[in-house]
Design an enzyme around this catalytic site. Structure first.
Site, short mmCIF file in Angstrom:
data_model
loop_
_atom_site.label_atom_id
_atom_site.label_comp_id
_atom_site.label_asym_id
_atom_site.label_seq_id
_atom_site.Cartn_x
_atom_site.Cartn_y
_atom_site.Cartn_z
N LEU A 287 -2.61 62.36 44.48
CA LEU A 287 -1.83 61.48 45.36
C LEU A 287 -0.68 62.29 45.93
CD1 LEU A 287 -3.43 59.41 43.57
CD2 LEU A 287 -1.56 57.84 44.01
N ASP A 288 -0.67 62.46 47.26
CA ASP A 288 0.26 63.35 47.94
C ASP A 288 1.09 62.55 48.94
OD1 ASP A 288 1.59 65.41 49.21
OD2 ASP A 288 -0.14 66.74 49.26
N SER A 289 2.41 62.68 48.86
CA SER A 289 3.29 61.97 49.78
C SER A 289 3.45 62.68 51.11
CB SER A 289 4.67 61.78 49.13
OG SER A 289 5.24 63.04 48.84
N GLY A 290 3.03 63.95 51.21
CA GLY A 290 3.19 64.69 52.46
C GLY A 290 1.92 64.81 53.27
N ILE A 355 -5.23 61.97 48.44
CA ILE A 355 -4.98 60.60 48.88
C ILE A 355 -3.58 60.58 49.49
CG2 ILE A 355 -4.66 58.21 48.18
CD1 ILE A 355 -6.71 58.59 46.05
#
Length: 707
Positions: A287-290, A355
């Protein structure tokens, strides 16, 4: 003197009732409200030109307060009265679907930890207002109870005092005022107990003319190396440390490597990916915020796929990875629910599955991390959960991969057969083995392996025998797929060197159960294999296509499962419930034909009649609400297309749900109104049993109402 009023644009997601009140206030302040009633409200003293000018001003004011998505729906309206009536018909229709949607939001609304009370009350009140505009009245005490139930676990003591105190009556206004007072008190206590924090002065790194990082700080400006204990250079410039690292790394492959990627896509944004240093399996999701889009290198995981040129992914070593397609991927999450990721980019050379948290947030989801656990939620429902491993959050879940029938470009056009023979494979009687397998869209649909009836005198004769058997099977399969709507004029079969023929020993052949007597241990083994037969039908129930071929497969699968539950065996229900058979039946009840809906409702009815099945459904509020909502939609559809058998199953399901106190509350809140009137009187007059069930249902719902 002109006054500017700024209101939020209506995008279909915010409360239309609140926006409508604000919009009426703006039009009233500008003297434009009267045109909403149409030309019939035009004063006699107003000329046509003045009226048209006022109408254009009101129309433009409304259009400027709409988002692009909503404006597209009413763009053809040329008058203020027309666009106003269109908006009310779209977002204030007093239909059963709108009522059920708003009631679902109200009953499943849950406040997240840390959310201000004022924000939660605003969302709660907006739903109440929307329901009141649809003529749905909710008792003041029920509103108070729903508000208390929606509070998070940190309000446990407050909930106990309000629900189990000595209050004679429970008022919605009292609960709101107490909540606001509690929040104000907590804020004051927190502000009084908070002290001064520590102030830390760090270093400010700037890029100098040479392009290297330079550090500025107060004090001495001389450089000092913490490794060799010498001045005039820093540890990053220490040649002794570099020489030591070179000696250690010489002749070794690095076990860990850091990566940074830059993605260019067809969108306006840019995607920066920061991946960790440990080599991990391609089966894990990060899970990647960028990350701008969901991305995966695994082509086999896509349930739908579309090839397109999506740009390049530039890796940290300047290698270019191409985005070759996009589609949807199904993931089985931590709670066993299968969720679908849409618009997933296919990047074959990517090392990880990503994601995008930004994409999920744009779809109305929220995410928070605490204690090494990251949760992605929508409302009160937790959709995804990830565990921190190092500096990355890895998803708790796996791709949901099943039997997929996908038309491949390499398929010659439908059913494809492969035949082969093993000459004199039976050493005792010198008979050959015949084998064939037929595939449709890449998946096996028919196969056969057996000794030939006669002893072939040559390999050519053995091949002719198996080809003859294969052609007969191919002709029959062509007729079968033609009934399913897949026409095929040419039959294609490959002979020899395409498959391997191997005889299975009798101790490992489950088909022996149907052809010969078996010992007890082997028979039990075959029964275990046969018990898994319904699980192979689930991929056909998971399809969402409403075309005729898929409908035939769906109906056949439901018929097999319906025959199993008809036996009235609790053990069968116990086996089927953990496999999400209830959710699959609800899907068939929504998209299937009338016959599929009838069989699926019958399966649901048999599960409800069993005590284990009733407890399983009523344990989860979301599942109870989903069952009642689907049954309500079906009752509404039966008013236009009546079906006596389907109505009978639906009423029996309602009656069984009303026997459970928790489910009865949901049935009481969402009652189909047409069950109370005379819509089905003519049909129920001929069926006394169903009529009696309906009377008992209404008695349970109305007679057990809490006071």
């Amino acid at each position: 003197m002109s006054t500017k009023f700024d209101i939020e644009k209506f995008d279909g997601k915010i409360s239309f009732a609140i926006w409508r009140v604000q919009m009426l206030a703006v039009l009233t302040q500008n003297g434009l409200k009267k045109v909403l009633s149409g030309k019939s409200a035009k004063p006699a003293t107003t000329t046509e030109e003045q009226w048209e000018e006022t109408d254009e001003k009101a129309l433009s004011t409304i259009q400027l307060c709409l988002s692009r998505e909503v404006l597209r729906e009413v763009i053809n309206e040329k008058t203020a009265a027309g666009i106003w009536s269109k908006l009310e018909s779209l977002y204030m229709t007093k239909s059963l679907a709108n009522k059920l949607r708003l009631k679902e939001r109200l009953f499943t609304l849950r406040m997240s930890e840390g959310t201000p009370i004022q924000s939660h009350l605003g969302e709660f009140n907006s739903i109440i207002i929307d329901l009141e505009n649809l003529d749905v009245e909710i008792d003041d005490e029920d509103k108070a109870v729903l508000l208390i139930v929606s509070l998070p676990p940190s309000y446990r003591h407050f909930k106990e005092i309000m629900l189990y105190g000595n209050n004679v009556t429970l008022s919605f206004d009292d609960v709101k005022s107490n909540l606001l007072s509690k929040e104000k008190f907590d804020t004051q206590i927190h502000s009084e107990s908070s002290g001064e924090g520590l102030v830390v002065r760090g270093r400010n790194h700037e890029v100098g003319a040479s392009g290297k990082n330079q550090s500025k700080s107060k004090g001495k400006n001389s450089k000092y190396c913490r490794y060799c204990k010498k001045r005039n250079h820093e540890i990053s410039e220490c040649y002794k440390l570099k020489n030591k690292q070179n000696r250690e790394d010489k002749g070794k492959q690095p076990e860990k490597s850091a990566e940074a990627s830059f993605v260019e896509t067809e969108s306006d944004g840019e995607c920066f990916i920061a991946s960790g240093t440990e080599q991990r399996s391609k089966n894990e999701w990060v899970l990647d915020s960028g990350c701008t889009f969901h991305m995966s290198p695994n082509r086999d995981w896509f349930t739908t796929y579309e090839s397109f040129n999506g740009g390049l992914v530039l890796m940290g070593n300047d290698a270019q990875c191409k985005v070759v397609g996009k589609g949807t991927i199904k993931i089985k999450t931590h709670d066993g629910v299968v969720r679908t990721l849409t618009s997933v980019r296919h990047v074959p050379d990517l090392k990880r599955n990503l994601i995008s948290l930004g994409t999920l947030e744009s779809q109305g989801c929220r995410y928070s991390a605490e204690g090494g656990v990251l949760k992605v939620s929508k409302g009160a429902l937790v959709l995804l959960k990830a565990i921190r491993s190092g500096s990355l959050y890895l998803l708790q879940g796996s791709p949901d991969i099943g039997l997929v029938f996908d038309r491949q470009k390499s398929d010659p056009g439908g059913v494809v057969g492969y035949v082969d023979a093993d000459y004199s494979g039976d050493l005792d009687r010198r008979r050959s083995l015949s084998a064939y397998i037929f595939k449709l869209c890449g998946s096996a649909i028919s196969w056969y392996l057996s000794l030939q009836a006669i002893a072939a005198l040559s390999t050519t004769e053995a091949e002719y025998i198996v080809v003859t058997e294969g052609v007969k099977e191919a002709i029959w399969l062509r007729g079968l797929v033609a009934e399913l709507g897949l026409q095929q004029q040419i039959l294609v079969m490959f002979c020899d060197r395409e498959i391997t023929v191997e005889k299975i020993h009798t101790t490992e052949n489950p088909a022996d159960m149907l052809t010969k007597p078996l010992p007890a241990a082997k028979f039990d083994h075959c029964l275990d294999l046969a018990a898994k037969i319904p699980f192979y039908l689930y991929p056909f129930l998971d399809t969402t296509s409403e075309s005729r071929p898929f409908e035939y497969l769906r109906l056949t699968s439901l018929g097999v499962i319906g025959a199993l539950v008809k036996a009235d065996d609790t053990q069968v229900i116990r086996v089927l419930l953990p496999t999400r058979i209830i959710q699959r039946c609800l899907r068939a009840m929504q998209i299937g034909s009338e016959l599929s809906k009838t069989v699926a409702t019958f399966i649901l009815r048999r599960c409800l009649l069993d005590d284990v099945g009733l407890r399983y459904i009523c344990t989860t509020p979301e599942l109870v609400f989903a069952v009642v909502q689907v049954l309500g939609n079906m009752v509404g559809a039966l008013a236009a297309q009546p079906s006596s058998s389907l109505l009978k199953h639906i009423i029996r399901c309602y009656l069984r749900l009303s026997n459970n106190p928790r489910a009865c509350d949901v049935v009481r809140i969402l009652p189909p109104d047409i069950l109370r009137d005379t819509t089905f009187s003519s049909r129920l007059s001929e069926d006394r049993v169903t009529k009696k069930w309906l009377q008992q249902l209404l008695h349970n719902v109305d007679g057990n109402r809490r006071i």
